[in-house]
Scaffold this motif. Sequence first.
Motif, PDB file in Angstrom:
ATOM      1  N   VAL A   1      -3.532  -4.791  -6.000  1.00 38.03           N
ATOM      2  CA  VAL A   1      -3.327  -3.958  -4.813  1.00 38.03           C
ATOM      3  C   VAL A   1      -3.354  -2.475  -5.155  1.00 38.03           C
ATOM      4  O   VAL A   1      -3.925  -1.664  -4.425  1.00 38.03           O
ATOM      5  N   GLU A   2      -2.774  -2.077  -6.287  1.00 42.24           N
ATOM      6  CA  GLU A   2      -2.577  -0.669  -6.602  1.00 42.24           C
ATOM      7  C   GLU A   2      -3.707  -0.036  -7.411  1.00 42.24           C
ATOM      8  O   GLU A   2      -3.802   1.177  -7.453  1.00 42.24           O
ATOM      9  N   SER A   3      -4.527  -0.827  -8.067  1.00 44.40           N
ATOM     10  CA  SER A   3      -5.509  -0.270  -9.006  1.00 44.40           C
ATOM     11  C   SER A   3      -6.708   0.322  -8.269  1.00 44.40           C
ATOM     12  O   SER A   3      -7.484  -0.398  -7.640  1.00 44.40           O
ATOM     13  N   VAL A   4      -6.869   1.635  -8.378  1.00 43.88           N
ATOM     14  CA  VAL A   4      -8.003   2.303  -7.737  1.00 43.88           C
ATOM     15  C   VAL A   4      -9.307   1.838  -8.359  1.00 43.88           C
ATOM     16  O   VAL A   4     -10.375   1.935  -7.737  1.00 43.88           O
ATOM     17  N   GLU A   5      -9.253   1.322  -9.589  1.00 44.47           N
ATOM     18  CA  GLU A   5     -10.460   0.839 -10.249  1.00 44.47           C
ATOM     19  C   GLU A   5     -11.127  -0.300  -9.477  1.00 44.47           C
ATOM     20  O   GLU A   5     -12.343  -0.498  -9.585  1.00 44.47           O
ATOM     21  N   LEU A   6     -10.325  -1.059  -8.724  1.00 47.85           N
ATOM     22  CA  LEU A   6     -10.885  -2.168  -7.946  1.00 47.85           C
ATOM     23  C   LEU A   6     -11.393  -1.738  -6.577  1.00 47.85           C
ATOM     24  O   LEU A   6     -12.035  -2.523  -5.879  1.00 47.85           O
ATOM     25  N   ARG A   7     -11.098  -0.504  -6.185  1.00 48.41           N
ATOM     26  CA  ARG A   7     -11.546  -0.022  -4.883  1.00 48.41           C
ATOM     27  C   ARG A   7     -13.069   0.054  -4.851  1.00 48.41           C
ATOM     28  O   ARG A   7     -13.692   0.735  -5.673  1.00 48.41           O
ATOM     29  N   HIS A   8     -13.667  -0.651  -3.901  1.00 45.51           N
ATOM     30  CA  HIS A   8     -15.122  -0.699  -3.711  1.00 45.51           C
ATOM     31  C   HIS A   8     -15.853  -1.305  -4.912  1.00 45.51           C
ATOM     32  O   HIS A   8     -17.075  -1.157  -5.017  1.00 45.51           O
ATOM     33  N   ALA A   9     -15.116  -1.973  -5.817  1.00 48.32           N
ATOM     34  CA  ALA A   9     -15.763  -2.579  -6.988  1.00 48.32           C
ATOM     35  C   ALA A   9     -16.457  -3.869  -6.585  1.00 48.32           C
ATOM     36  O   ALA A   9     -15.832  -4.764  -6.009  1.00 48.32           O
ATOM     37  N   PRO A  10     -17.757  -4.017  -6.876  1.00 47.37           N
ATOM     38  CA  PRO A  10     -18.471  -5.239  -6.502  1.00 47.37           C
ATOM     39  C   PRO A  10     -18.226  -6.365  -7.503  1.00 47.37           C
ATOM     40  O   PRO A  10     -17.871  -6.117  -8.661  1.00 47.37           O
ATOM     41  N   PHE A  11     -18.418  -7.588  -7.054  1.00 50.09           N
ATOM     42  CA  PHE A  11     -18.338  -8.752  -7.935  1.00 50.09           C
ATOM     43  C   PHE A  11     -19.739  -9.357  -8.058  1.00 50.09           C
ATOM     44  O   PHE A  11     -20.487  -9.033  -8.959  1.00 50.09           O
ATOM     45  N   MET A  12     -20.111 -10.191  -7.148  1.00 48.53           N
ATOM     46  CA  MET A  12     -21.458 -10.759  -7.116  1.00 48.53           C
ATOM     47  C   MET A  12     -21.694 -11.377  -5.745  1.00 48.53           C
ATOM     48  O   MET A  12     -20.760 -11.587  -4.967  1.00 48.53           O
ATOM     49  N   LEU A  13     -22.970 -11.631  -5.460  1.00 51.42           N
ATOM     50  CA  LEU A  13     -23.368 -12.250  -4.206  1.00 51.42           C
ATOM     51  C   LEU A  13     -22.807 -11.480  -3.017  1.00 51.42           C
ATOM     52  O   LEU A  13     -23.073 -10.299  -2.866  1.00 51.42           O
TER      53      LEU A  13
END
Length: 546
Positions: A442-454
């Motif tokens: 929830v708190e990590s800005v690194e995951l903001r808008h981070a893509p995974f796949m598909l």
Amino acid sequence: MESQRSILVIGLALVSFLLWQQWNIDAAPKPVTAVTESSQNTGSSAADLQLTTADTEQSETAAVVATAKTISVNTDVLQLNIDSRGGDIVALELPAFELNKGQGDAYPLMRRKDDFEYVAQSGLIGRDGPDDGRNARPVYNSVQSSYHLADGAEQLIVPLTFDYNGLHIEKRFTFTAGHYDVRVDYLITNQSAEVKTVQPYQHLVQTIESGAKSSMMMPIYRGTAYGTSSERYTKYSFDDVKDKNLLEATQGGWVAMLEHYFVAAWVPETAAENQLYSKIFNGKAVIGAKGPAVNIQPGSEITLTSTFYAGPKDQDKLATIANGLDLTVDYGFLWFISQPLFWLLTTIQGFVVNWGLAIICITLIVKGGMYPLTKVQYESMAKMRNLKPKIEELQARYKDDRQKMGPAMMELYRKEKVNPMGGCLPMIVQMPIFLALYWVFVESVELRHAPFMLWINDLSAQDPYYVLPILFGISMFLMQRLTPMQVTDPMQQKIMMFMPVAFSVFFLWFPSGLVLYWFVSNLISLAQMLYIYRGMEKKGLHTKKA
């Protein structure tokens, strides 16, 4: 205790925790409406009132009086506007972070509009300060109307000058390539024949909006925080500011305004004895720091320095700017678990170069590390299940004498070497780890808008097609089928049957990164359960309902 019962307890505990969290944000009893100006400042000195009242009033005046000039500054990571009246930062955007993924619009962290103001102010008060409240705020001179960090350049200096009552003042902003922190210097020369006294201050001003953009699934804090030499990090919500003015003396310290992934902060002189303060004025929250008064001898020059930060909640960078500023990445009371998990997550991501794969890898590591506890849990439940006939026999024998039943049950557990809490204790250990990972995601800005796949192109947002929540529900259903529960009560049976559906619906609004963790965790649990059950059956322990 059966595995499904454990899952239900974990789920209920999670829901209860999130409900409690959201209740504190949205529904908790609010403080009494802000008191009047005079009663709010009870106990403050005249100097305190001069700063918190006069200066804020000046900011209101500045919104009415036409500004002399707006100076635009562009670096590789910051786009901002400085109002020459006061030298305030009145707009700031972060070009490296989109407001809406894929639309190319820079994230607007600070701005001044008709219905909303979020600005960073600083100035000089005291007997000879130009921001002392006796006059309108100073209008600084600037050679240029715009400044741009040249390609390959390391620094950009924006100088503003003002002459006032025998003082030559240069307010200098120093920007560094790749940095969100800005050095703000006051170079003051006393050109008069008498001693001059000034006192620096820095504060943040933000309109308090009604209606927090938060939810139970994604609780988002928007408010103030501060740090002192004794308390590295303290949240001070807008309701706290309404209820009571902050007044803290500390060496160094810092003040900040927070929102989900971003923070704006002032860090005054670290060696100085500063006073941190807050105030509510015309629907706006103010939090700031005031330094000690400084005497400037005739003909001499001094430099007063502070640091302004506006950008993402990058823990490593924030930790180097001020003690405790990195704690604005708020993991709550489980921070001591979340921080090493975040370190592990970022380390893994450095190798796999995909945050979704990093989540899968950290899930494998966490579940693998907890395998001994999982094994103890399932074996304990199997042993308890095998003891059920003997337990029922004791219950029938001592149904009218509960004082004898207790010791008899304990003797049975001792003789059979069974711990009745063996199925619960591993679950209790695992619950904090899940919650800690929840706050990391929830708190990590690194995951903001981070893509995974598909179809998953933003791990911080919900699954747009709800595929992961559905897969999670299916995996949960398979776990139930693998370890059916010995339940005779029809209501409990219906609850257990409905759980996969309920959790799938519940997870529809969760960040897809968190649902991905839960789904992968369930798949690993299924594999572990098959392996553990096979081993228990070889020992003659029943793993299924008779």
